[in-house]
Design an enzyme around this catalytic site. Structure first.
Site, mmCIF file in Angstrom:
data_model
loop_
_atom_site.group_PDB
_atom_site.id
_atom_site.type_symbol
_atom_site.label_atom_id
_atom_site.label_comp_id
_atom_site.label_asym_id
_atom_site.label_seq_id
_atom_site.Cartn_x
_atom_site.Cartn_y
_atom_site.Cartn_z
ATOM 1 N N THR A 137 6.341 2.776 12.776
ATOM 2 C CA THR A 137 4.972 3.178 12.938
ATOM 3 C C THR A 137 4.905 3.479 14.469
ATOM 4 O OG1 THR A 137 2.833 1.958 13.752
ATOM 5 C CG2 THR A 137 4.804 0.720 13.830
ATOM 6 N N ASP A 138 3.864 4.368 14.778
ATOM 7 C CA ASP A 138 3.485 5.048 16.030
ATOM 8 C C ASP A 138 3.171 3.640 17.032
ATOM 9 O OD1 ASP A 138 0.906 4.055 15.185
ATOM 10 O OD2 ASP A 138 0.081 6.117 15.276
ATOM 11 N N GLU A 139 2.814 2.641 16.569
ATOM 12 C CA GLU A 139 2.337 1.460 17.555
ATOM 13 C C GLU A 139 3.476 1.114 18.318
ATOM 14 O OE1 GLU A 139 -0.055 -1.705 16.015
ATOM 15 O OE2 GLU A 139 -1.340 -0.198 14.866
ATOM 16 N N TYR A 191 2.747 -7.494 16.080
ATOM 17 C CA TYR A 191 3.184 -6.883 15.052
ATOM 18 C C TYR A 191 4.041 -5.671 15.849
ATOM 19 C CZ TYR A 191 3.049 -2.686 12.127
ATOM 20 O OH TYR A 191 3.060 -1.618 11.278
ATOM 21 N N PHE A 234 0.747 -1.097 -0.124
ATOM 22 C CA PHE A 234 0.009 0.124 0.103
ATOM 23 C C PHE A 234 0.731 1.157 0.001
ATOM 24 C CE2 PHE A 234 -2.126 2.656 3.283
ATOM 25 C CZ PHE A 234 -2.862 3.764 2.244
ATOM 26 N N LYS A 240 8.091 -4.517 15.086
ATOM 27 C CA LYS A 240 8.669 -3.158 14.658
ATOM 28 C C LYS A 240 9.419 -2.616 15.489
ATOM 29 C CE LYS A 240 7.483 -1.587 11.234
ATOM 30 N NZ LYS A 240 8.016 -1.680 9.674
HETATM 31 P P1 NAD Z 1 1.601 -3.676 3.208
HETATM 32 O O1 NAD Z 1 1.316 -4.814 4.150
HETATM 33 O O2 NAD Z 1 0.399 -3.242 2.226
HETATM 34 O O3 NAD Z 1 2.767 -3.908 2.342
HETATM 35 C C1 NAD Z 1 3.733 -4.790 2.887
HETATM 36 C C2 NAD Z 1 4.669 -4.813 1.619
HETATM 37 O O4 NAD Z 1 5.906 -5.563 1.962
HETATM 38 C C3 NAD Z 1 3.932 -5.949 0.545
HETATM 39 O O5 NAD Z 1 4.465 -5.637 -0.712
HETATM 40 C C4 NAD Z 1 4.599 -7.207 0.740
HETATM 41 O O6 NAD Z 1 4.696 -8.113 -0.278
HETATM 42 C C5 NAD Z 1 6.076 -6.857 1.207
HETATM 43 N N1 NAD Z 1 6.855 -7.982 1.868
HETATM 44 C C6 NAD Z 1 6.326 -8.407 2.896
HETATM 45 N N2 NAD Z 1 7.571 -9.385 3.289
HETATM 46 C C7 NAD Z 1 8.497 -9.073 2.578
HETATM 47 C C8 NAD Z 1 9.866 -9.634 2.689
HETATM 48 N N3 NAD Z 1 10.133 -10.520 3.405
HETATM 49 N N4 NAD Z 1 10.757 -9.249 1.625
HETATM 50 C C9 NAD Z 1 10.126 -8.209 0.650
HETATM 51 N N5 NAD Z 1 8.999 -7.737 0.613
HETATM 52 C C10 NAD Z 1 8.257 -8.172 1.797
HETATM 53 O O7 NAD Z 1 1.874 -2.723 4.163
HETATM 54 P P2 NAD Z 1 1.935 -1.069 4.288
HETATM 55 O O8 NAD Z 1 0.697 -0.644 4.838
HETATM 56 O O9 NAD Z 1 2.055 -0.576 3.175
HETATM 57 O O10 NAD Z 1 3.137 -0.866 5.189
HETATM 58 C C11 NAD Z 1 4.356 -0.568 4.700
HETATM 59 C C12 NAD Z 1 5.275 -0.163 5.932
HETATM 60 O O11 NAD Z 1 4.786 1.021 6.533
HETATM 61 C C13 NAD Z 1 5.573 -1.194 7.001
HETATM 62 O O12 NAD Z 1 6.821 -1.247 7.360
HETATM 63 C C14 NAD Z 1 4.466 -0.770 8.099
HETATM 64 O O13 NAD Z 1 4.924 -1.165 9.345
HETATM 65 C C15 NAD Z 1 4.754 0.879 8.037
HETATM 66 N N6 NAD Z 1 3.639 1.619 8.533
HETATM 67 C C16 NAD Z 1 2.415 1.415 8.006
HETATM 68 C C17 NAD Z 1 1.170 2.096 8.422
HETATM 69 C C18 NAD Z 1 -0.272 1.913 8.027
HETATM 70 O O14 NAD Z 1 -1.074 2.496 8.205
HETATM 71 N N7 NAD Z 1 -0.586 0.935 6.892
HETATM 72 C C19 NAD Z 1 1.556 3.296 9.145
HETATM 73 C C20 NAD Z 1 2.729 3.448 9.680
HETATM 74 C C21 NAD Z 1 3.791 2.750 9.517
HETATM 75 O O1 DAU Z 2 -0.871 3.147 13.586
HETATM 76 C C1 DAU Z 2 -0.067 2.733 12.362
HETATM 77 C C2 DAU Z 2 -0.480 1.374 12.190
HETATM 78 O O2 DAU Z 2 -2.080 1.439 11.780
HETATM 79 C C3 DAU Z 2 0.229 0.561 11.410
HETATM 80 O O3 DAU Z 2 1.463 0.559 11.892
HETATM 81 C C4 DAU Z 2 -0.441 -0.884 10.884
HETATM 82 O O4 DAU Z 2 0.507 -1.256 9.952
HETATM 83 C C5 DAU Z 2 -1.798 -0.486 10.461
HETATM 84 O O5 DAU Z 2 -2.336 -1.767 10.007
HETATM 85 C C6 DAU Z 2 -2.623 0.344 11.194
HETATM 86 O O6 DAU Z 2 -2.770 -0.586 12.678
HETATM 87 P P1 DAU Z 2 -4.160 -0.382 13.309
HETATM 88 O O7 DAU Z 2 -4.311 -1.835 13.771
HETATM 89 O O8 DAU Z 2 -4.366 0.762 14.002
HETATM 90 O O9 DAU Z 2 -5.261 -0.521 12.031
HETATM 91 P P2 DAU Z 2 -6.394 -1.563 11.428
HETATM 92 O O10 DAU Z 2 -7.008 -0.731 10.132
HETATM 93 O O11 DAU Z 2 -6.139 -2.848 11.666
HETATM 94 O O12 DAU Z 2 -7.563 -0.929 12.716
HETATM 95 C C7 DAU Z 2 -7.806 0.531 13.043
HETATM 96 C C8 DAU Z 2 -8.683 0.513 14.109
HETATM 97 O O13 DAU Z 2 -9.814 -0.302 13.847
HETATM 98 C C9 DAU Z 2 -8.297 -0.333 15.301
HETATM 99 O O14 DAU Z 2 -8.437 0.468 16.483
HETATM 100 C C10 DAU Z 2 -9.016 -1.541 15.282
HETATM 101 C C11 DAU Z 2 -10.214 -1.264 14.541
HETATM 102 N N1 DAU Z 2 -10.947 -2.291 13.734
HETATM 103 C C12 DAU Z 2 -10.117 -2.872 12.612
HETATM 104 C C13 DAU Z 2 -10.736 -3.733 11.794
HETATM 105 C C14 DAU Z 2 -9.837 -4.456 10.998
HETATM 106 C C15 DAU Z 2 -12.312 -2.655 13.950
HETATM 107 O O15 DAU Z 2 -12.914 -2.144 14.783
HETATM 108 N N2 DAU Z 2 -12.669 -3.625 12.962
HETATM 109 C C16 DAU Z 2 -12.087 -4.144 12.093
HETATM 110 O O16 DAU Z 2 -12.458 -4.948 11.269
#
Ligand code: NAD
Ligand code: DAU
Length: 337
Positions: free
Chosen positions: A126-128, A151, A13, A155
């Site tokens: 991540t903030d988590e 998770y 993503f 991280k």
């Molecule tokens: P995502 O799950 O959409 O994408 C992860 C990508 O990494 C995928 O394309 C997957 O194929 C690839 N991948 C997984 N394992 C791998 C490996 N061993 N080698 C090479 N590629 C691999 O994740 P995202 O939401 O795009 O998040 C990207 C980064 O940002 C992550 O490090 C996540 O922790 C961080 N992040 C995400 C969020 C969020 O809200 N989604 C917020 C803060 C930080």
């Molecule tokens: O804060 C950054 C993080 O945000 C990233 O590091 C992670 O990769 C990303 O997955 C995300 O984590 P969250 O756990 O916060 O995101 P998620 O979309 O899974 O959930 C957001 C909120 O919604 C959380 O409080 C859980 C709630 N939730 C989630 C799902 C999937 C629901 O209530 N129902 C659901 O079905």
């Protein structure tokens, strides 16, 4: 053209948004190393795949020989590490892939950084890692790490490894920590795309617990611009928080989606809470704002409207990612909802 950046996880993503954005605005070469797990999708990159300054390599960041050979072959100068297992609920089901990719994979990148004397590694975190907030306050870069899910523990472990390499080897690394992203191309296991697709299909919207957990939402485009700012102007060895200044409860987010789609709130279904569910996240972004001049640009109201429209306009993408494995996961997580 100076830099050749190894972007890892660029088919996911956020990584794919970064590549689409950077290759349309900047004069750099990008080599994208992605293992194409369930979350990695080459369709996210169709608009740039033919560019001559873009190369895709299918493989894992855990494969040290592969990472080194890619860097040597393409004269890679730096790395931006997006690759990760990223979904909290999946880490509760099975934490092993999280440790493998997020911890051991990051170690491989750090060793490559040192061995090949690359100019820098930006590690996307991540903030988590900071854990959960009460009603008041925000996470700063000084907040102690206190992760609660497998998770976030993976991280935080990767962040500690980066810090250790900075201290021990003077490795040129920077950590970014961002809050919850939303936007187009997000895999529909995460709150916002899951709720959009269920609402479109008149299926129940599964909200965990009381729905009052708070997340700080940022548009993925803003996050990618922040990473680019840090990549260019961030100080080596530092951590930069990134956030959207947009705290919302989950129920507020879900109701906004229903309202925009003109669907009834009776679709909301409160279900059992996520174990170890963090109550509130909020990022203090003063450091990146004052030191590097970055601020989020996109407001949630407009961003969510455009995101909903993107999912409406891309039914083929949505169908393609909801494979048999996705449906199995969905059933395990939500039953017959
Ligand atoms: P995502 O799950 O959409 O994408 C992860 C990508 O990494 C995928 O394309 C997957 O194929 C690839 N991948 C997984 N394992 C791998 C490996 N061993 N080698 C090479 N590629 C691999 O994740 P995202 O939401 O795009 O998040 C990207 C980064 O940002 C992550 O490090 C996540 O922790 C961080 N992040 C995400 C969020 C969020 O809200 N989604 C917020 C803060 C930080
Ligand atoms: O804060 C950054 C993080 O945000 C990233 O590091 C992670 O990769 C990303 O997955 C995300 O984590 P969250 O756990 O916060 O995101 P998620 O979309 O899974 O959930 C957001 C909120 O919604 C959380 O409080 C859980 C709630 N939730 C989630 C799902 C999937 C629901 O209530 N129902 C659901 O079905």
């Amino acid at each position: 053209m100076s830099d050749t950046i190894l972007v890892t996880g660029g088919a996911g993503f956020i990584g794919s948004c970064f590549i689409r954005h950077i290759l349309s605005t900047e004069d750099v070469r990008i080599v994208n190393l992605d293992a194409l797990t369930y979350a990695g999708n080459p369709e996210n990159l169709t608009q740039i795949e033919k560019k001559t300054n873009y190369t895709f390599v299918h493989g894992s960041i855990q494969n040290a020989e592969l990472v080194k050979s890619i860097c040597e072959k393409h004269n890679v100068t730096s790395i931006i590490n997006f690759a990760a297992e990223s979904h909290v609920d999946r880490s509760i089901i099975n934490a092993h892939p999280f440790i493998d990719t997020n911890v051991l994979g990051t170690l491989v990148l750090l060793e490559t950084l040192n061995e090949l004397k690359l100019t820098k590694l930006v590690h996307v975190s991540t903030d988590e890692v900071y854990g959960s907030l009460g009603k008041e306050g925000k996470f700063t870069e000084f907040t102690p790490l206190s992760p609660n899910s497998p998770y976030s523990a993976s991280k935080a472990s990767s962040d500690l490894l980066v810090n250790a390499f900075v201290s021990t080897f003077n490795s040129p690394a920077i950590i970014t920590r961002c809050s919850n992203n939303y936007g187009p191309f997000q895999f529909p296991e995460k709150l916002i795309p899951l709720m959009i697709l269920n609402a479109i299909e008149d299926k129940p919207l599964p909200v965990y617990g009381d729905g009052l957990n708070v997340r700080d939402w940022i548009h993925v485009q803003d996050h990618c611009e922040a990473i680019w700012t840090v990549y260019n102007n961030g100080e080596l060895g530092q951590v930069y928080n990134i956030g959207g200044n947009c705290e919302l409860t989950n129920i507020e987010v879900v109701k906004t989606i229903l309202k925009q789609l003109n669907k009834p709130e009776t679709l909301i279904k409160f279900i059992n809470d996520r174990p170890g569910h963090d109550r509130r996240y909020a990022m203090d972004i003063e450091k990146i704002s004052y030191e590097l001049g970055w601020k989020p640009r996109l407001n949630f109201e407009q961003g969510i409207r455009e995101t909903i429209q993107w999912y409406i306009d891309n039914p083929q993408w949505c169908n393609n990612v909801r494979t048999g494995a996705y449906r199995e996961y969905y059933k395990m997580q939500y039953g017959d909802n």
